[in-house]
Scaffold this motif. Structure first.
Motif, PDB file in Angstrom:
ATOM      1  N   ALA A  97      57.647  51.524  12.672  1.00  0.00           N
ATOM      2  CA  ALA A  97      56.623  50.513  12.916  1.00  0.00           C
ATOM      3  C   ALA A  97      55.798  50.290  11.648  1.00  0.00           C
ATOM      4  CB  ALA A  97      55.723  50.956  14.076  1.00  0.00           C
TER       5      ALA A  97
ATOM      6  N   GLU B 188      50.913  50.273  18.384  1.00  0.00           N
ATOM      7  CA  GLU B 188      50.433  50.912  19.605  1.00  0.00           C
ATOM      8  C   GLU B 188      51.370  52.015  20.054  1.00  0.00           C
ATOM      9  OE1 GLU B 188      49.403  48.071  22.939  1.00  0.00           O
ATOM     10  OE2 GLU B 188      50.273  46.738  21.418  1.00  0.00           O
TER      11      GLU B 188
ATOM     12  N   CYS C 288      56.086  47.654  32.074  1.00  0.00           N
ATOM     13  CA  CYS C 288      56.176  47.776  30.610  1.00  0.00           C
ATOM     14  C   CYS C 288      56.514  46.452  29.923  1.00  0.00           C
ATOM     15  CB  CYS C 288      57.174  48.861  30.216  1.00  0.00           C
ATOM     16  SG  CYS C 288      58.907  48.379  30.340  1.00  0.00           S
TER      17      CYS C 288
ATOM     18  N   TYR D  40      55.929  53.890  25.050  1.00  0.00           N
ATOM     19  CA  TYR D  40      56.289  52.777  24.172  1.00  0.00           C
ATOM     20  C   TYR D  40      55.594  52.873  22.817  1.00  0.00           C
ATOM     21  CZ  TYR D  40      51.821  50.990  25.819  1.00  0.00           C
ATOM     22  OH  TYR D  40      50.499  50.875  26.129  1.00  0.00           O
TER      23      TYR D  40
ATOM     24  N   ARG E 115      54.809  50.018  19.948  1.00  0.00           N
ATOM     25  CA  ARG E 115      54.893  48.579  19.763  1.00  0.00           C
ATOM     26  C   ARG E 115      54.220  48.182  18.461  1.00  0.00           C
ATOM     27  NH1 ARG E 115      54.428  46.023  25.049  1.00  0.00           N
ATOM     28  NH2 ARG E 115      52.552  47.292  25.228  1.00  0.00           N
ATOM     29  N   ASP E 116      54.841  47.252  17.737  1.00  0.00           N
ATOM     30  CA  ASP E 116      54.193  46.757  16.516  1.00  0.00           C
ATOM     31  C   ASP E 116      54.298  45.240  16.460  1.00  0.00           C
ATOM     32  OD1 ASP E 116      56.482  45.708  14.884  1.00  0.00           O
ATOM     33  OD2 ASP E 116      57.171  47.787  15.024  1.00  0.00           O
ATOM     34  N   ASP E 117      53.578  44.644  15.526  1.00  0.00           N
ATOM     35  CA  ASP E 117      53.633  43.183  15.380  1.00  0.00           C
ATOM     36  C   ASP E 117      54.207  42.828  14.006  1.00  0.00           C
ATOM     37  OD1 ASP E 117      51.544  44.075  13.872  1.00  0.00           O
ATOM     38  OD2 ASP E 117      50.012  42.822  14.814  1.00  0.00           O
TER      39      ASP E 117
ATOM     40  N   ALA F 143      64.881  48.623  23.594  1.00  0.00           N
ATOM     41  CA  ALA F 143      63.936  47.951  22.707  1.00  0.00           C
ATOM     42  C   ALA F 143      63.915  46.449  22.944  1.00  0.00           C
ATOM     43  CB  ALA F 143      64.303  48.232  21.256  1.00  0.00           C
ATOM     44  N   ARG F 144      62.807  45.860  22.597  1.00  0.00           N
ATOM     45  CA  ARG F 144      62.711  44.412  22.623  1.00  0.00           C
ATOM     46  C   ARG F 144      62.077  43.962  21.321  1.00  0.00           C
ATOM     47  NH1 ARG F 144      60.567  40.463  27.331  1.00  0.00           N
ATOM     48  NH2 ARG F 144      58.425  40.960  26.815  1.00  0.00           N
ATOM     49  N   GLY F 145      62.591  42.894  20.763  1.00  0.00           N
ATOM     50  CA  GLY F 145      62.025  42.411  19.511  1.00  0.00           C
ATOM     51  C   GLY F 145      62.129  40.900  19.403  1.00  0.00           C
TER      52      GLY F 145
ATOM     53  N   ALA G 170      59.195  46.364  20.082  1.00  0.00           N
ATOM     54  CA  ALA G 170      58.670  47.385  20.991  1.00  0.00           C
ATOM     55  C   ALA G 170      59.812  48.297  21.379  1.00  0.00           C
ATOM     56  CB  ALA G 170      58.060  46.725  22.226  1.00  0.00           C
TER      57      ALA G 170
ATOM     58  N   PHE H 165      60.895  51.349  23.928  1.00  0.00           N
ATOM     59  CA  PHE H 165      60.517  52.015  25.169  1.00  0.00           C
ATOM     60  C   PHE H 165      61.416  53.221  25.375  1.00  0.00           C
ATOM     61  CE2 PHE H 165      60.062  47.419  25.570  1.00  0.00           C
ATOM     62  CZ  PHE H 165      58.717  47.294  25.897  1.00  0.00           C
TER      63      PHE H 165
END
Lengths: 146, 387
Positions: B270, B283, B292, B307, B309-311, B359-361, B368, B370
């Protein structure tokens, strides 16, 4: 008196041998360096047998740099036989290894290795080993070039 | 060696032995007869039996005594024993029989069909036991092979690499006067490539040792672990505007050093993948699978999901399947450095805890990750088979 004492390098890999020799030469090591390319040859040198039958056995090397993985007789076995010999058991032995595998380290200390250097022999590490072994008076540096 | 299973039958009366052996032909097992307890014990030295059928009433050594002796010998300790008795034994006899290790009783005169189906159950059990042992031995052999392979990688692969980096370094240090600019650049690239390969080998070895090392289960404080990792990341490059949002009081059952490696990788990723953004937010928290934002259908809706999570740079969901493969990279090394081992490591660690990771991106919107870590007691601590 100590000037003639050789450094015995036991190394089967020609690249590692060349790198070690270049490293020692670059750092002005004046001792003669004898290279044995497998464990059997190293034992021949140390025990003055075979092709080294003419050698004076009482002349011990200043230090032996011993690779762990050798053809024919491996480094640990060479170490075992050296430590079993009344005269040679005092020979300072620095093990050379290509990994930090714990088992190697434990095995060689159990068998009486004095020190341990990871390949390629980094001169700083080698110097540190030499210092720890109290060998600085045997391993001779030439003065800086004039 | 024949694969036929063997049954030991023990009775002092030859007609009984004969009748029993004839009945057992239907099981296709090999039958070994013994006319006394001593003969039976001698037979166990020469054969591996799947089952022993003992007559209870025999002179000298009776069936119970024989069963007790069989239980004491390591080789026959778990050999199933069926007692043949003239009448259904009284309660105390039953108890005596079970104490000496009976698995079953059959009352004479027996119905051959019943006897055969009982015997077949024991033979099937034995087949499974043998198969299980075979699998276990195979697994142990594979593990030994893997260990030898790893050892060989760490030694043999490094040797030529040492030459490559050693000699190119000597070229650069001692022979620069003989090299023009392009020559120096080439030697520099050789040195750099060699050290990259060295890192790859190290990472690969670490990955394989992570999956083999024995796990120590304990309650791990993930929140303070994450705080520590975050402050280490900050101290490495403190000129970045990154806000860490770490939920407090998160704990999990697991191996502390493995979870440390997993969390370190995820937070490190991240940190790395937000490095091209001026400000970033990372996060770490826990929620329920259903809540989630990207629930995993393979686990329950109310399962705990952790999780990170980053931006940051994110990734294209089209390649999500490749995220966790070793050496898979979705970004080029010039953009974000790395060996492609990190997420493969995290996945192995989560798997060893019996959990899932997904993961989701979205490109330039963030990523993110999980993961679930089922509590130890739910699985009785058996999900990580002894290695």
């Amino acid at each position: 008196m100590n000037k003639n004492r050789v450094i015995l390098l036991v190394e089967d890999n020609p690249d590692d041998e060349k790198l070690t020799l270049l490293g020692l030469r670059k750092n002005k090591i004046a001792n003669e360096i004898v290279v044995a390319r497998d464990g059997a040859e190293a034992l021949d040198y140390l025990f003055a047998t075979g092709r080294y039958a003419e050698r004076d056995r009482s002349q011990m090397p200043a230090v032996m740099l011993l690779d762990l993985h050798l053809p024919k007789i491996d480094g640990l076995e060479v170490l075992r036989r050296v430590r079993a010999d009344e005269q040679l058991k005092r020979l300072p032995v620095v093990m050379l290894t290509s990994s930090n595998e714990e088992k190697d380290i434990v095995d060689s200390y159990n068998l009486g290795a004095n020190s341990y250097v990871r390949k390629p022999v980094d001169f700083d590490e080698f110097s540190e080993a030499v210092r720890q072994l109290g060998l600085y008076w045997i391993i001779l540096n030439e003065g800086p070039p004039a | 060696m024949s694969d036929r299973q063997k049954i030991l039958i023990v009775d002092d009366r030859p007609p009984n032995l004969f009748a029993l052996e004839k009945t057992l032909i239907a099981t296709e097992a090999e039958v070994v007869r013994a006319a006394s307890g001593n003969e039976a014990l001698a037979a166990t030295l020469n054969h591996d039996f799947a089952l022993a059928i003992l007559d209870v009433q025999m002179p000298e050594m009776d069936g119970y005594e024989l069963a007790r002796l069989l239980r004491e010998a390591p080789k026959t300790r778990s050999l199933p024993i069926v007692f043949l008795t003239a009448a259904y034994p009284e309660d105390e006899k039953v108890i005596e029989g079970y104490k000496s290790g009976a698995v079953d009783y059959i009352v004479k005169p027996y119905n051959p069909a019943v006897l055969i189906s009982k015997v077949n159950v024991f033979l099937e059990m034995d087949r499974q036991k043998v198969e299980l042992r075979r699998q276990r031995e195979k697994l142990a052999a594979v593990n030994r092979e893997l260990e030898a392979f790893t050892y060989s990688v760490s030694h043999d692969l490094r040797a030529p690499l040492r030459a490559v980096s050693g000699f190119s370094r000597i070229l650069l240090e001692d022979h620069t006067s003989g090299l023009d600019e392009e020559g120096k650049e080439c030697a520099g690239r050789i040195t750099a490539a060699a050290s990259r390969m060295e890192r790859l080998i190290d990472d690969l070895l670490r990955l394989s040792s992570l999956t083999r090392a024995e796990m120590k289960w304990e309650v791990v404080d993930l929140s303070s672990m994450a705080e520590k990792i975050a402050s280490e990341l900050r101290s490495e490059s403190n000129d970045r505007a990154v806000e860490f949002d770490i939920m407090s009081g998160i704990t999990a059952d697991g191996d502390s050093s493995l979870l440390q490696a997993a969390l370190g990788n995820l937070l490190g990723n991240a940190w790395k993948y937000t490095s091209r953004h001026e400000r970033a937010r990372i996060e770490f928290g826990v929620t329920l699978n259903a809540a989630c934002g990207f629930p995993n259908p393979e686990i329950g809706a109310d399962a705990q999901v952790y999780y990170v999570r980053d931006d940051g740079a994110g990734f294209d969901m089209a390649y999500a399947g490749k995220l966790f493969g070793p050496f898979q990279r979705l970004h080029d090394a010039g953009e974000f450095p790395g060996t492609g081992i990190g997420l493969a490591t995290v996945q192995r660690i989560v798997n060893r805890h019996g959990g899932r990771i997904w993961a989701r991106g979205e490109i330039e919107k963030g990523a993110a990750f999980f993961f679930s870590l089922p509590a130890n007691e739910e699985n009785g601590g058996t999900r990580d088979e002894q290695e």
